[in-house]
Design an enzyme around this catalytic site. Structure first.
Site, PDB file in Angstrom:
ATOM      1  N   ASP A 135      -1.528  10.841  -5.076  1.00 26.87           N
ATOM      2  CA  ASP A 135      -1.991  11.860  -6.021  1.00 26.87           C
ATOM      3  C   ASP A 135      -2.910  12.892  -5.405  1.00 26.87           C
ATOM      4  OD1 ASP A 135      -4.140   9.859  -5.710  1.00 26.87           O
ATOM      5  OD2 ASP A 135      -5.155  11.084  -7.202  1.00 26.87           O
ATOM      6  N   GLU A 190       0.836  -1.201   0.000  1.00 26.11           N
ATOM      7  CA  GLU A 190       0.000   0.000   0.000  1.00 26.11           C
ATOM      8  C   GLU A 190       0.872   1.252   0.000  1.00 26.11           C
ATOM      9  OE1 GLU A 190      -2.546   1.472  -0.634  1.00 26.11           O
ATOM     10  OE2 GLU A 190      -4.262   1.082   0.656  1.00 26.11           O
ATOM     11  N   LYS A 211      -0.675   6.972   8.519  1.00 30.19           N
ATOM     12  CA  LYS A 211      -1.224   8.196   9.106  1.00 30.19           C
ATOM     13  C   LYS A 211      -2.122   7.784  10.274  1.00 30.19           C
ATOM     14  CE  LYS A 211      -2.464  11.411   5.735  1.00 30.19           C
ATOM     15  NZ  LYS A 211      -3.531  12.081   4.931  1.00 30.19           N
ATOM     16  N   ASP A 234      -4.642   5.074   5.934  1.00 28.99           N
ATOM     17  CA  ASP A 234      -5.262   6.306   6.413  1.00 28.99           C
ATOM     18  C   ASP A 234      -6.350   5.921   7.436  1.00 28.99           C
ATOM     19  OD1 ASP A 234      -5.575   9.167   6.136  1.00 28.99           O
ATOM     20  OD2 ASP A 234      -7.356   8.809   4.933  1.00 28.99           O
ATOM     21  N   ARG A 269       1.751  11.847  -8.841  1.00 26.99           N
ATOM     22  CA  ARG A 269       2.166  10.491  -8.456  1.00 26.99           C
ATOM     23  C   ARG A 269       3.629  10.228  -8.794  1.00 26.99           C
ATOM     24  NH1 ARG A 269      -2.377   7.301  -7.285  1.00 26.99           N
ATOM     25  NH2 ARG A 269      -4.257   7.778  -8.438  1.00 26.99           N
ATOM     26  N   PHE A 298      -2.606  16.102   4.084  1.00 30.02           N
ATOM     27  CA  PHE A 298      -2.751  15.423   2.796  1.00 30.02           C
ATOM     28  C   PHE A 298      -1.398  15.429   2.098  1.00 30.02           C
ATOM     29  CE2 PHE A 298      -3.998  14.674  -1.566  1.00 30.02           C
ATOM     30  CZ  PHE A 298      -4.895  13.636  -1.388  1.00 30.02           C
TER      31      PHE A 298
END
Ligand code: XMP
Ligand code: MG
Length: 179
Positions: free
Chosen positions: A159, A99, A131, A103, A165, A152
């Site tokens: 992205d 991954e 995170k 999140d 990316r 973020f």
């Protein structure tokens, strides 16, 4: 540095060094268990990290990809749609899921459940980023590159509207980019 980036959180050098460490640890652990995992990347975010990781893995692994999307804002888990499924069979095999970031943890929890349903004997997870402040379901990656704050982030697979990316580092966008 890209003109839209406010700050870099993780440099390319740090990512490469840490990915090498993770790959060594992962291989040592699978060797100890006498298992050879199918490496499964979640599209598209995991691609740069997976590409770096497998170069440092001294095991005869195969890899495959899945594309899933999770529905933001839903409280229940189980709302993950499969856009592209695996080609390889995971029945009675070990899976190493790759991954970009964990999140809320919803995607990971659901994909792990799907792979178990397909008969995978064990599913481990390696994530470039974690995170933890955002977690809403109880799940942790087995191997984590870097813990990032609740901001973020983009780059190295991550992205904003499909852009950024390809940046070779992980960073935070300037406020004006969000309009
Ligand atoms: P959950 O919440 O299910 O989702 O753990 C993980 C997926 O959400 C995306 N994600 C991000 N993408 N910057 C991104 O570009 C971020 O800061 C971020 N946080 C979550 C990502 O696709 C991840 O796989
Ligand atoms: Mg993702």
């Amino acid at each position: 540095m890209h003109q839209d980036i406010k700050k870099i959180l993780v440099t390319e050098e740090e990512i490469i060094k840490r990915t090498d460490e993770l790959a060594r640890q992962i291989c040592e652990d699978y060797r100890k268990e006498g298992k050879l995992p199918l490496v499964v990347g979640l599209l598209k975010g995991s691609v740069p990290f997976l590409a770096e990781l497998i170069k440092h893995m001294d095991l005869d692994i195969c890899f495959d990809f899945m594309d899933v999307s999770s529905y933001e804002g839903t409280e229940s888990i189980g709302d993950v749609k499969i856009n592209l499924d695996l080609h390889a069979s995971v029945k009675d095999g070990s899976v190493l899921l790759v991954e970009d970031i964990v999140d809320t943890g919803r995607t990971l929890k659901e994909v792990k459940r799907m792979l178990k349903n397909k008969g995978a004997s064990d599913v481990k997870v390696v994530s470039l980023l974690d995170k933890p402040d955002r977690r809403v379901v109880e799940i942790e990656a087995d191997y984590v590159g870097f813990v990032v704050p609740n901001e973020f982030v983009v780059g190295y697979g991550l992205d904003y509207n499909q852009k950024y990316r390809n940046l070779p580092y992980v960073g935070v966008l300037k406020d004006e980019i969000y309009g």
